[in-house]
Each structure stands twice: as structure tokens, then as C-alpha cells.
Scaffold this motif. Sequence first.
Motif, mmCIF file in Angstrom:
data_model
loop_
_atom_site.group_PDB
_atom_site.id
_atom_site.type_symbol
_atom_site.label_atom_id
_atom_site.label_comp_id
_atom_site.label_asym_id
_atom_site.label_seq_id
_atom_site.Cartn_x
_atom_site.Cartn_y
_atom_site.Cartn_z
ATOM 1 N N GLY A 34 0.818 -1.104 0.030
ATOM 2 C CA GLY A 34 0.162 0.027 -0.058
ATOM 3 C C GLY A 34 0.862 1.321 0.065
ATOM 4 O O GLY A 34 2.189 0.966 -0.420
ATOM 5 N N ASP A 35 0.548 2.408 0.533
ATOM 6 C CA ASP A 35 1.132 3.632 0.520
ATOM 7 C C ASP A 35 2.235 3.203 1.636
ATOM 8 O O ASP A 35 2.092 2.634 2.430
ATOM 9 C CB ASP A 35 0.212 4.525 1.091
ATOM 10 N N ASP A 36 3.394 4.338 1.246
ATOM 11 C CA ASP A 36 4.417 4.206 2.348
ATOM 12 C C ASP A 36 4.280 4.988 3.543
ATOM 13 O O ASP A 36 3.417 5.693 3.697
ATOM 14 C CB ASP A 36 5.585 4.711 1.440
ATOM 15 N N ALA A 37 4.986 4.154 4.589
ATOM 16 C CA ALA A 37 5.004 4.884 6.028
ATOM 17 C C ALA A 37 6.231 4.400 6.609
ATOM 18 O O ALA A 37 6.907 3.476 6.036
ATOM 19 C CB ALA A 37 3.704 4.414 6.780
ATOM 20 N N VAL A 38 6.380 4.574 8.022
ATOM 21 C CA VAL A 38 7.414 4.514 8.699
ATOM 22 C C VAL A 38 6.939 3.912 10.131
ATOM 23 O O VAL A 38 5.946 4.488 10.627
ATOM 24 C CB VAL A 38 8.198 5.716 8.907
ATOM 25 N N LEU A 39 7.556 2.925 10.511
ATOM 26 C CA LEU A 39 7.281 2.140 11.563
ATOM 27 C C LEU A 39 8.418 2.405 12.634
ATOM 28 O O LEU A 39 9.557 2.154 12.328
ATOM 29 C CB LEU A 39 7.227 0.658 11.515
ATOM 30 N N LEU A 40 8.347 3.146 13.908
ATOM 31 C CA LEU A 40 9.141 3.338 14.883
ATOM 32 C C LEU A 40 9.418 2.125 15.733
ATOM 33 O O LEU A 40 8.139 1.797 16.445
ATOM 34 C CB LEU A 40 8.991 4.423 15.366
ATOM 35 N N ILE A 41 10.504 1.489 16.082
ATOM 36 C CA ILE A 41 10.745 0.424 16.733
ATOM 37 C C ILE A 41 11.780 0.725 18.061
ATOM 38 O O ILE A 41 12.808 1.281 17.769
ATOM 39 C CB ILE A 41 11.403 -1.045 16.487
ATOM 40 N N ARG A 42 11.228 0.475 19.213
ATOM 41 C CA ARG A 42 12.383 0.871 20.469
ATOM 42 C C ARG A 42 13.044 -0.377 20.951
ATOM 43 O O ARG A 42 12.413 -1.318 21.088
ATOM 44 C CB ARG A 42 11.428 1.614 21.617
ATOM 45 N N LEU A 43 14.416 -0.277 20.691
ATOM 46 C CA LEU A 43 15.067 -1.272 20.974
ATOM 47 C C LEU A 43 15.971 -1.270 22.255
ATOM 48 O O LEU A 43 17.133 -0.406 22.409
ATOM 49 C CB LEU A 43 16.263 -1.714 19.813
ATOM 50 N N ALA A 44 15.658 -1.408 23.183
ATOM 51 C CA ALA A 44 16.171 -1.048 24.524
ATOM 52 C C ALA A 44 16.122 -2.610 25.689
ATOM 53 O O ALA A 44 14.927 -3.297 25.525
ATOM 54 C CB ALA A 44 15.627 -0.241 25.343
ATOM 55 N N GLY A 45 17.083 -2.748 26.355
ATOM 56 C CA GLY A 45 17.146 -3.794 27.251
ATOM 57 C C GLY A 45 18.381 -4.003 28.120
ATOM 58 O O GLY A 45 19.284 -3.343 27.771
ATOM 59 N N PRO A 46 18.455 -4.751 29.243
ATOM 60 C CA PRO A 46 19.684 -4.675 29.830
ATOM 61 C C PRO A 46 20.768 -5.105 29.132
ATOM 62 O O PRO A 46 21.941 -4.727 29.248
ATOM 63 C CB PRO A 46 19.333 -5.660 30.946
ATOM 64 N N LEU A 47 20.684 -6.120 27.990
ATOM 65 C CA LEU A 47 21.631 -6.577 27.401
ATOM 66 C C LEU A 47 21.312 -6.791 25.868
ATOM 67 O O LEU A 47 20.000 -7.119 25.567
ATOM 68 C CB LEU A 47 22.199 -7.898 27.771
ATOM 69 N N GLN A 48 22.013 -6.512 24.896
ATOM 70 C CA GLN A 48 21.982 -6.610 23.565
ATOM 71 C C GLN A 48 23.152 -7.099 22.933
ATOM 72 O O GLN A 48 24.212 -6.660 23.260
ATOM 73 C CB GLN A 48 21.440 -5.364 22.596
ATOM 74 N N SER A 49 22.972 -7.691 21.787
ATOM 75 C CA SER A 49 24.059 -8.341 21.185
ATOM 76 C C SER A 49 23.837 -8.563 19.420
ATOM 77 O O SER A 49 22.905 -9.437 19.167
ATOM 78 C CB SER A 49 24.569 -9.638 21.548
ATOM 79 N N TRP A 50 24.291 -7.830 18.862
ATOM 80 C CA TRP A 50 24.021 -8.014 17.463
ATOM 81 C C TRP A 50 25.258 -8.145 16.313
ATOM 82 O O TRP A 50 26.049 -7.480 16.247
ATOM 83 C CB TRP A 50 23.704 -6.254 17.032
ATOM 84 N N GLY A 51 25.443 -9.543 16.318
ATOM 85 C CA GLY A 51 26.562 -10.094 15.465
ATOM 86 C C GLY A 51 26.563 -9.654 14.000
ATOM 87 O O GLY A 51 25.319 -9.632 13.422
ATOM 88 N N VAL A 52 27.559 -9.683 13.601
ATOM 89 C CA VAL A 52 27.800 -9.402 12.116
ATOM 90 C C VAL A 52 28.846 -10.508 11.632
ATOM 91 O O VAL A 52 28.478 -11.310 10.572
ATOM 92 C CB VAL A 52 28.611 -8.030 11.930
ATOM 93 N N ARG A 53 29.822 -10.818 12.206
ATOM 94 C CA ARG A 53 30.886 -11.778 11.623
ATOM 95 C C ARG A 53 31.363 -12.559 12.758
ATOM 96 O O ARG A 53 32.147 -13.391 12.721
ATOM 97 C CB ARG A 53 32.201 -11.164 11.286
ATOM 98 N N SER A 54 30.325 -12.819 13.978
ATOM 99 C CA SER A 54 30.661 -13.612 14.887
ATOM 100 C C SER A 54 30.725 -15.168 14.454
ATOM 101 O O SER A 54 29.886 -15.646 13.808
ATOM 102 C CB SER A 54 29.658 -13.521 15.853
ATOM 103 N N ALA A 55 31.459 -16.000 15.168
ATOM 104 C CA ALA A 55 31.432 -17.546 14.842
ATOM 105 C C ALA A 55 32.220 -18.246 15.723
ATOM 106 O O ALA A 55 33.094 -17.801 16.363
ATOM 107 C CB ALA A 55 31.892 -17.663 13.190
ATOM 108 N N PHE A 56 31.888 -19.612 16.074
ATOM 109 C CA PHE A 56 32.645 -20.328 16.909
ATOM 110 C C PHE A 56 32.785 -19.977 18.388
ATOM 111 O O PHE A 56 31.853 -19.529 18.942
ATOM 112 C CB PHE A 56 33.930 -20.739 16.109
#
Length: 309
Positions: A34-56
Amino acid sequence: MTSPAADSVADPVADSGADPGSGPPPPGEFPPPGDDAVLLIRLAGPLQSWGVRSAFNRRETSPEPTKSGVVGLLAAAAGVAREDPLGELPELRLGIRVDQPGTLLRDYHTVGDYRGRPLPQSGVTAKGTQKPTSPVKHTHVTTRYYLQDAVFLAAVAGPRALLSALDLALRAPAFPLALGRRSCPPTQPVSLGLRETGLEEALTEQPWLVTRRAGEQYASRLGRERGLGRPLYPARIDCSVTLEDPDGDDIAHDAPVSFDPYARRFTSRRVRHGWLSVPTGFPNPDSDPDSDPDASGEAGHDPFALLGW
């Protein structure tokens, strides 16, 4: 450490425009574009971990949420199984605003077999089974990194019907939500609703999302730095942003193609980095001494004054 679950400086749920009487779409199903819009998301917490090249044995984290992490969170909310196609989710444009960068936490983590068996090694036998470690090891050490007390604002732009369905799904998710890893649940609220603006405008207009305590600490530190002897409550604050842009001057290799455990695939996307001046949400902000020298009685610090410029 201070959890972002406490009250925020501004009410992040206000003006979200969500219909609490509506329900999320059936798991794994998305509405037509449909028509374009923007969804806002709050990302908050005691711990976060966003891996990009993590392995093993070394699991690192990016300093801010990745597109694969945000798309994975949306897919979990909508009930998309890991083996299922992601549909339109990878096509959503993403913007990330860093409201509170948090601090890096290094976790000393051990792994063992609860049955007391020796841990396997990477080598395999002719039959394809892993060999036991030699000499025998019953405990393995891994290093895992987390962001603690971080707060981010994510904005995804795309078809209005799709984002409306995702908004409802985030409020009643089909699968548990996580901030990069399953052990990192988010604090509420997660969805801040839809906006009828562009991606950058939505990130600019949403007030600062830090906790009230963090806001007070920032005001106190700012007042000390200006020599005021009291907290200084600015009306706006500069936050760093990363915006998905086909003409961006940087490349991020974090765009998911498939989350299938047997066929995980990612591709690259172009992004640009910058800064946005956003409202702090303080009830009675002070005038900014940098723009109004008479407010503090000083002209402020000029780094070029000694050079005569």
C-alpha cells in the motif's frame, strides 16, 4: 547497571496511532502493498548483542543493531519460521538512531556436556561424526560480547499495510522477541507506532528515548561542563544515525536473504552515517548557552581562539 525499563524522559507510546482493539495478522502472512509509511521500534534492554561476523568461540557485537537483527525480530513477531521465505521484509528500508550507546560487556562463558561426555573437536571420522577432543576436554571456554544499557530507535520504511500488520505483531508477537540473541529480551514498549513522514524525518521528530535517570545524569554533566553549578536541560540533543541509502558512501554486509539454518545467506546494502538533532523531551528546557552566550555569561569554548581565527 541501570535498566532502560525505567520511565523515559518522554512518553514513547504517545501518538503511536495504534488500534488496541485490532489483532495481529495470521502468523507468517503479510498484507498486500500500500502507501508508504514508517514504523518506529524501540530497541532497549539490559543486554543486546548484534552479531555481524561472529563465529565459533568468539561472539562479537556490532555497536548498533544490524538489519538482519531487526528483520529477524520482525519475522519472529509475525510468526515467520526460520525455514520460511522472508517475503517483503528484506526490502524494508532501515534507519538506526543511537540514543544511548551503552557499554561493552565481555562475558566469560563455558560450555560442557551435561552427560559428562568429552567435548567433540572440529575433525570428523570417515562416517562424518565428530571425533572427541584429545586430550579429553569436558569444558570449553567461549568469549561473548554484549551491549549493556543501550537504547536505540529503529525506523523501517515500506508499504503502509505491511508496516501496520508488523506494528500489531510487535504488540502480540507469535514468537519471543530478542535483541540480537535469544538471551536478550527487549523491554516494553517495543513498537512506537506508524508515522506519516520520511525515514529521516521520523527519526528526527521522535523525542530522545533514554530513561529519566539517564537524562538527569546527562543534564548534570552538561551543567558541570558549562560551569553553571546546576543541571542544564537542553531542548535538543545530537544523536548519531545510520540510514539505508542506495547512494550511501558505506557498505554494510548485514542484509538477510534467508535465515534457514541449512542455507543462511546475507547480502550487502549501502548506508550513510550522520547526526540528527532530536528533541530531548525535558519538560522545561533551558536556552542553549552555545546559541545564546548571555544565558551563561560566557562566550563558550572556541577551539580556534588561540590561532587568532
